[in-house]
Write an enzyme that holds these catalytic residues in place. Structure first.
Site, PDB file in Angstrom:
ATOM      1  N   GLU A 171      15.842   6.404  -0.676  1.00 27.58           N
ATOM      2  CA  GLU A 171      14.953   5.244  -0.604  1.00 27.58           C
ATOM      3  C   GLU A 171      14.706   4.690  -1.998  1.00 27.58           C
ATOM      4  OE1 GLU A 171      11.469   5.223   2.023  1.00 27.58           O
ATOM      5  OE2 GLU A 171      10.276   4.726   0.226  1.00 27.58           O
ATOM      6  N   TYR A 172      14.669   3.362  -2.085  1.00 20.84           N
ATOM      7  CA  TYR A 172      14.453   2.679  -3.364  1.00 20.84           C
ATOM      8  C   TYR A 172      13.343   1.652  -3.223  1.00 20.84           C
ATOM      9  CZ  TYR A 172      19.208   4.427  -4.056  1.00 20.84           C
ATOM     10  OH  TYR A 172      20.321   5.233  -4.123  1.00 20.84           O
TER      11      TYR A 172
ATOM     12  N   THR B  24      12.363  -0.647   0.052  1.00 19.83           N
ATOM     13  CA  THR B  24      10.989  -0.917   0.465  1.00 19.83           C
ATOM     14  C   THR B  24      10.698  -2.410   0.455  1.00 19.83           C
ATOM     15  OG1 THR B  24      10.115  -0.693  -1.785  1.00 19.83           O
ATOM     16  CG2 THR B  24      10.230   1.306  -0.434  1.00 19.83           C
ATOM     17  N   TRP B  25       9.739  -2.806   1.260  1.00 14.16           N
ATOM     18  CA  TRP B  25       9.359  -4.199   1.379  1.00 14.16           C
ATOM     19  C   TRP B  25       8.361  -4.563   0.296  1.00 14.16           C
ATOM     20  CZ3 TRP B  25      11.281  -8.284   3.503  1.00 14.16           C
ATOM     21  CH2 TRP B  25      10.496  -9.419   3.710  1.00 14.16           C
TER      22      TRP B  25
ATOM     23  N   ARG C  50       3.147  -1.005   9.234  1.00 13.85           N
ATOM     24  CA  ARG C  50       1.975  -1.861   9.122  1.00 13.85           C
ATOM     25  C   ARG C  50       1.850  -2.411   7.717  1.00 13.85           C
ATOM     26  NH1 ARG C  50      -4.051   0.461   9.303  1.00 13.85           N
ATOM     27  NH2 ARG C  50      -3.384   1.092   7.225  1.00 13.85           N
TER      28      ARG C  50
ATOM     29  N   TYR D 228       3.335  10.813   9.982  1.00 11.16           N
ATOM     30  CA  TYR D 228       2.447  11.387   8.969  1.00 11.16           C
ATOM     31  C   TYR D 228       2.110  12.834   9.307  1.00 11.16           C
ATOM     32  CZ  TYR D 228       2.035   6.470   7.815  1.00 11.16           C
ATOM     33  OH  TYR D 228       2.329   5.166   7.480  1.00 11.16           O
TER      34      TYR D 228
ATOM     35  N   TYR E  61      12.742  10.163  -1.431  1.00 10.71           N
ATOM     36  CA  TYR E  61      12.054   9.080  -2.116  1.00 10.71           C
ATOM     37  C   TYR E  61      12.452   9.169  -3.587  1.00 10.71           C
ATOM     38  CZ  TYR E  61       9.356   9.005   2.182  1.00 10.71           C
ATOM     39  OH  TYR E  61       8.984   8.934   3.502  1.00 10.71           O
TER      40      TYR E  61
END
Length: 350
Positions: free
Chosen positions: A23-24, A63-64, A120, A166, A299
């Site tokens: 993930e970036y 990621t957004w 969300r 989570y 991550y």
């Protein structure tokens, strides 16, 4: 290719097959930066993803960043088409308009991106969100469940969809002054997660954790209430004291005493702390694999070496370098010819 199909292929293959993913963060573009400066930042980012993905990543995700929405969609498309790596674009919805949400989804699809992590996201500054339960606001998705339902309604099965899980419950379920959720809050979060899966999510990616018991209990509890989709553990190697403090505080992550004390002891020695971070992440991944889970999601914090060091220790990658995907090599060869003709010498972004 939808990522869920890769996970299923791994699950159905020989018992020792492991897949891993990276993930970036979407890079930040300084306010007022020129188009050339923004292009260089984007190209440097793509080159980094290429170097890491070439080690055999099953997929990569980005990621957004609402303030750089167009750039996020463009980078996701470049990852997918230029690098040929299956790409999952994060998409958050809270605080966004229906038009901006649809523009992002349609933009991803038009660029060949067929995987979305539906989230969300954080509320706008000054607005408190005290529940993960959906809230109707003129038909606009405001939570992960809404977003999953919205994407499935408009795009059917085109996208492979992931949602967040989570192990310690969503941070909103952890009361101030406590480092664990109440039993009721934890169970409510599990029920909400099942709603997201039932609405059409294909798999779950977990938030970071350092207490392994939380993760394994979480998997068992998901199965107990009927969540049968793959659950991919999210691993964050400790790379610096500052990032460790920031991420664990933001995510309300409980850190075992032994780990916390070691981090505090090494915080003034960045090299030693990073080495400990690799060692700890390797031990965590090894235990996860021993338990029969065959997917690892890292991550990366946009850093190459810590994650690759963990994978080398696990025997999942070899050597210091991978082979850059051919499509990118062709692109670089073309740029090299052009640059040499113009007298340039520095051809590949650092």
């Amino acid at each position: 290719m939808q990522i869920i199909n890769k996970i299923k292929e791994s699950t159905n293959s020989d018992e020792n097959h492991v897949i891993f993913s990276f993930e970036y963060f979407t890079p930040k573009y300084p306010r007022g930066s020129t188009p050339d400066a923004r292009k260089k930042i984007s190209d440097d980012f793509i080159a980094k993803v290429a170097r890491m993905a070439a080690h055999g990543a099953s997929f990569c995700d980005i990621t957004w960043r609402p303030t750089s929405a167009d750039a996020t969609v463009d980078l996701a498309g470049r990852m997918q088409t230029e690098l040929g790596v299956d790409t999952m674009m994060h998409l958050t919805c809270l605080g966004m308009t229906l038009e901006s949400i649809n523009k992002a989804i349609d933009g991803a699809r038009s660029r060949g991106v067929s995987n979305i992590l539906a989230l969300r996201g954080d509320p706008p500054v000054g607005v408190l969100a005290d529940s993960t339960e959906p809230v109707e606001v003129k038909g606009v998705p405001v939570c992960g469940l809404d977003l999953v339902e919205h994407i499935r309604l408009r795009h059917a099965d085109f996208f492979g969809l992931a949602v967040a899980g989570y192990p310690e419950a969503h941070p909103s379920k952890i009361l101030e002054g406590s480092n664990v959720a109440t039993k009721e809050g934890y169970e409510e979060d599990l029920v909400y997660l099942k709603k997201k899966v039932d609405a059409g999510a294909d798999f779950i990616v977990t938030q970071l954790f350092y207490d392994m018991s939380f993760f394994f209990d979480f998997v068992d509890d998901c199965r107990r209430i009927g969540i049968q989709c793959p659950i991919v553990p999210g691993i964050l190697p400790i790379v610096s004291y500052r990032s460790f403090q920031t991420m664990t505080k933001t995510c309300r992550t409980k850190v075992p005493t032994e780990i916390r004390e070691t981090v505090e002891r090494l915080k003034s020695d960045e090299v030693a702390l990073a080495a400990y971070g690799v060692e700890l992440a390797t031990e965590m991944c090894a235990e996860i694999l021993r338990r029969g889970i065959r997917e690892l999601h890292f991550y990366t914090m946009n850093r190459e070496e810590p994650t690759l060091a963990v994978l080398r220790r696990l025997g999942l990658v070899k050597g210091d370098n991978g082979t850059i995907p051919r499509l990118l090599v062709v692109k670089e060869e073309q740029e090299e010819k052009k640059s040499v003709a113009n007298g340039a010498t520095n051809l590949i972004p650092a």
